[in-house]
Enzyme design. Structure first.
Site, mmCIF file in Angstrom:
data_model
loop_
_atom_site.group_PDB
_atom_site.id
_atom_site.type_symbol
_atom_site.label_atom_id
_atom_site.label_comp_id
_atom_site.label_asym_id
_atom_site.label_seq_id
_atom_site.Cartn_x
_atom_site.Cartn_y
_atom_site.Cartn_z
ATOM 1 C CG HIS A 17 -0.329 5.958 -11.564
ATOM 2 N ND1 HIS A 17 0.759 6.781 -11.388
ATOM 3 C CD2 HIS A 17 0.088 4.706 -11.262
ATOM 4 C CE1 HIS A 17 1.795 6.060 -11.007
ATOM 5 N NE2 HIS A 17 1.423 4.793 -10.926
ATOM 6 C CG HIS A 18 -5.310 3.314 -12.195
ATOM 7 N ND1 HIS A 18 -6.004 3.400 -11.019
ATOM 8 C CD2 HIS A 18 -4.132 2.722 -11.899
ATOM 9 C CE1 HIS A 18 -5.287 2.857 -10.054
ATOM 10 N NE2 HIS A 18 -4.141 2.440 -10.559
ATOM 11 C CB THR A 71 -0.903 0.003 1.253
ATOM 12 O OG1 THR A 71 -1.700 -1.173 1.220
ATOM 13 C CG2 THR A 71 -1.808 1.228 1.294
ATOM 14 C CB SER A 103 7.015 3.435 -3.427
ATOM 15 O OG SER A 103 8.198 3.391 -4.203
ATOM 16 C CG ASN A 104 6.853 0.121 -8.685
ATOM 17 O OD1 ASN A 104 7.012 -1.057 -8.985
ATOM 18 N ND2 ASN A 104 6.248 0.982 -9.467
ATOM 19 C CG PHE A 105 6.732 -4.961 -4.167
ATOM 20 C CD1 PHE A 105 7.747 -5.457 -3.368
ATOM 21 C CD2 PHE A 105 5.635 -4.401 -3.558
ATOM 22 C CE1 PHE A 105 7.666 -5.397 -1.982
ATOM 23 C CE2 PHE A 105 5.539 -4.334 -2.176
ATOM 24 C CZ PHE A 105 6.559 -4.834 -1.389
ATOM 25 N N GLY A 140 3.582 6.808 -4.969
ATOM 26 C CA GLY A 140 4.708 6.460 -4.102
ATOM 27 C C GLY A 140 5.980 6.286 -4.924
ATOM 28 C CB THR A 141 6.519 4.780 -8.281
ATOM 29 O OG1 THR A 141 5.869 3.588 -7.863
ATOM 30 C CG2 THR A 141 7.669 4.452 -9.205
ATOM 31 C CE LYS A 194 -0.561 5.989 -7.429
ATOM 32 N NZ LYS A 194 -0.590 4.881 -6.460
HETATM 33 N N1 LIG Z 1 3.972 -1.198 -4.103
HETATM 34 C C1 LIG Z 1 3.561 -1.579 -5.316
HETATM 35 O O1 LIG Z 1 4.307 -2.182 -6.113
HETATM 36 C C2 LIG Z 1 2.137 -1.296 -5.718
HETATM 37 C C3 LIG Z 1 1.643 -1.688 -6.951
HETATM 38 C C4 LIG Z 1 0.300 -1.474 -7.238
HETATM 39 C C5 LIG Z 1 -0.516 -0.862 -6.278
HETATM 40 N N2 LIG Z 1 0.021 -0.472 -5.095
HETATM 41 C C6 LIG Z 1 -0.790 0.109 -4.019
HETATM 42 O O2 LIG Z 1 -1.468 -0.967 -3.380
HETATM 43 C C7 LIG Z 1 -2.712 -0.492 -2.860
HETATM 44 C C8 LIG Z 1 -3.863 -1.366 -3.374
HETATM 45 O O3 LIG Z 1 -3.924 -1.281 -4.781
HETATM 46 P P1 LIG Z 1 -5.061 -2.056 -5.604
HETATM 47 O O4 LIG Z 1 -4.830 -1.639 -7.013
HETATM 48 O O5 LIG Z 1 -5.101 -3.483 -5.247
HETATM 49 O O6 LIG Z 1 -6.360 -1.302 -5.021
HETATM 50 P P2 LIG Z 1 -7.857 -1.863 -4.941
HETATM 51 O O7 LIG Z 1 -8.708 -0.671 -4.597
HETATM 52 O O8 LIG Z 1 -8.186 -2.659 -6.157
HETATM 53 O O9 LIG Z 1 -7.810 -2.875 -3.697
HETATM 54 C C9 LIG Z 1 -7.727 -2.479 -2.355
HETATM 55 C C10 LIG Z 1 -8.568 -3.474 -1.566
HETATM 56 O O10 LIG Z 1 -8.337 -3.281 -0.166
HETATM 57 C C11 LIG Z 1 -9.576 -3.506 0.477
HETATM 58 N N3 LIG Z 1 -9.535 -2.954 1.831
HETATM 59 C C12 LIG Z 1 -9.761 -1.677 2.249
HETATM 60 N N4 LIG Z 1 -9.592 -1.604 3.587
HETATM 61 C C13 LIG Z 1 -9.238 -2.840 4.005
HETATM 62 C C14 LIG Z 1 -8.898 -3.391 5.279
HETATM 63 N N5 LIG Z 1 -8.922 -2.651 6.391
HETATM 64 N N6 LIG Z 1 -8.569 -4.707 5.350
HETATM 65 C C15 LIG Z 1 -8.546 -5.475 4.241
HETATM 66 N N7 LIG Z 1 -8.863 -5.011 3.001
HETATM 67 C C16 LIG Z 1 -9.198 -3.706 2.901
HETATM 68 C C17 LIG Z 1 -10.613 -2.846 -0.434
HETATM 69 O O11 LIG Z 1 -11.922 -3.328 -0.180
HETATM 70 C C18 LIG Z 1 -10.076 -3.296 -1.800
HETATM 71 O O12 LIG Z 1 -10.619 -4.533 -2.216
HETATM 72 C C19 LIG Z 1 -2.779 0.999 -3.259
HETATM 73 O O13 LIG Z 1 -2.276 1.771 -2.189
HETATM 74 C C20 LIG Z 1 -1.845 1.089 -4.452
HETATM 75 O O14 LIG Z 1 -1.296 2.383 -4.621
HETATM 76 C C21 LIG Z 1 1.318 -0.674 -4.805
#
Ligand SMILES: NC(=O)c1ccc[n+]([C@@H]2O[C@H](COP(=O)([O-])OP(=O)(O)OC[C@H]3O[C@@H](n4cnc5c(N)ncnc54)[C@H](O)[C@@H]3O)[C@@H](O)[C@H]2O)c1
Length: 249
Positions: A135-136, A76, A101-103, A145-146, A139
Site C-alpha cells: 500500500h501507499h 474505515t 475491509s474492502n468494498f 484490513g483486506t 496508510k
Molecule cells: N473498505 C474499503 O474498501 C476501503 C478503501 C479505501 C480506504 N479504506 C479506509 O478508509 C479510511 C479512510 O481512507 P482515506 O484514503 O479516505 O483516508 P484520508 O486520510 O484521505 O481521509 C480520512 C479523512 O477523515 C477525516 N477525519 C478524521 N477524523 C474524523 C472525524 N472524527 N469525523 C469526520 N472526519 C474525520 C480526516 O480529516 C480525513 O480527511 C482508512 O481507514 C482506509 O484504510 C477502506
C-alpha cells in the site's frame, strides 16, 4: 437517496462523485473543520451514512449514527478488534450497520476464491502459504484490513494455520521472517502512491502458485460503498459486505 458523508478525505471525495453520478444527494459532509455539524438532527436528514475516516474516529462515529438511528456503511479499517462489541450494540439496539475491509467487487470475488483455493490446498500441506500486501506510505494500519480478511479466509479453511503474524517493511528486501508452522505470515510493504496489491502465495520446493489482486485506483472501493449504502438503507441488522455480494446463491 439522501447520503451523509463522515470523512471527506481521498475516499469521501470519490464517494461523493460516484453517489452524485448515481442520482443520490449529499445532505451532510463532515470532516475536521465541520465536526460541529455532527448532530443527531443533521444525521437524520440522511437515509444512510457512509463513513471513511480514521481508526481513532470510527467508533465514536458509529455511536453517533446508532444514537441518531441512521443506517451506516463503514469503510474505515483498523478497528476490527471491536467488531464483536459493535455487533452486539447494533443487534441489541435494532440498528443498521454494514462494514467491509474492502468494498471493491474484484476484491470480494478474490475473498471468495481465496477460501475455495485454501480448501483445495489444504490437501497438499507441503505448500507453505503466505500473504503479501503493498500500500501507499500514508496508510495508517498494518496489515491492511483486506489482508486480515484474506488471512482469516485461509485460516478458517486449512488445518495447518490458526493465527496470522504481521511483518511491516518499507523496502522490498526479502528478509526471512521468523514464523512458527501454525502461523500465517502477512508481509506488509509500504511504497508511495500504491492504492493496494494483495497476493496469496503457495510455495513448495517444486513450484509456486500466486493469486493476486491489484487495485488500479480507488474508484472500485467507492462504487462498492455506494452500492452498499443502496443495499443497506432500508434494512436492520449487522452485516459484512459478504451479505450484499452473496456469491453462494
Ligand atoms: N473498505 C474499503 O474498501 C476501503 C478503501 C479505501 C480506504 N479504506 C479506509 O478508509 C479510511 C479512510 O481512507 P482515506 O484514503 O479516505 O483516508 P484520508 O486520510 O484521505 O481521509 C480520512 C479523512 O477523515 C477525516 N477525519 C478524521 N477524523 C474524523 C472525524 N472524527 N469525523 C469526520 N472526519 C474525520 C480526516 O480529516 C480525513 O480527511 C482508512 O481507514 C482506509 O484504510 C477502506
Amino acid at each position: 437517496m439522501k447520503i451523509a458523508l463522515l470523512g471527506y478525505g481521498k475516499m469521501g471525495k470519490i464517494i461523493e462523485k460516484i453517489a452524485l453520478s448515481r442520482k443520490h444527494e449529499i445532505v451532510l459532509t463532515i470532516d475536521h473543520e465541520t465536526l460541529h455539524d455532527l448532530t443527531p438532527e443533521n444525521l437524520q436528514k440522511a437515509d444512510v451514512v457512509i463513513e471513511f475516516t480514521t481508526p481513532a474516529s470510527v467508533l465514536s462515529n458509529i455511536e453517533h449514527c446508532f444514537n441518531a438511528n441512521v443506517p451506516v456503511v463503514i469503510g474505515t479499517t483498523g478497528w476490527y478488534e471491536k467488531l464483536p462489541e459493535v455487533k452486539q450494540q447494533c443487534i441489541d439496539g435494532n440498528k443498521s450497520l454494514l462494514w467491509a475491509s474492502n468494498f471493491s467487487v474484484g476484491v470480494n470475488v478474490f475473498f471468495h476464491v481465496n477460501k475455495l483455493l485454501a480448501k483445495v490446498m489444504n490437501k497438499y500441506p507441503y505448500y507453505e502459504v503466505q500473504v503479501e500486501e503493498i500500500h501507499h506510505t500514508q496508510k495508517m494500519d498494518s496489515p491492511s484490513g483486506t489482508a486480515i480478511t484474506i488471512a482469516e479466509g485461509i485460516i478458517n479453511n486449512t488445518d495447518t494455520k490458526n493465527e496470522w503474524v504481521n511483518v511491516l517493511t518499507t523496502d522490498d528486501k526479502d528478509d526471512d521472517a521468523n514464523v512458527a508452522p501454525n502461523q500465517l505470515l502477512i508481509e506488509s510493504l509500504r511504497i508511495d502512491s500504491v492504492p493496494g496489491t494483495h497476493t496469496v502465495i503457495y510455495d513448495s520446493e517444486v513450484d509456486s502458485i500466486e493469486f493476486k489482486h491489484t487495485a488500479h485506483n480507488r474508484n472500485g472501493f467507492a462504487l462498492g460503498a455506494v452500492l452498499a449504502a443502496e443495499w443497506l438503507h432500508d434494512k436492520k441488522g449487522f452485516y459484512s459486505v459478504e451479505a450484499m455480494f452473496d456469491f453462494n446463491s
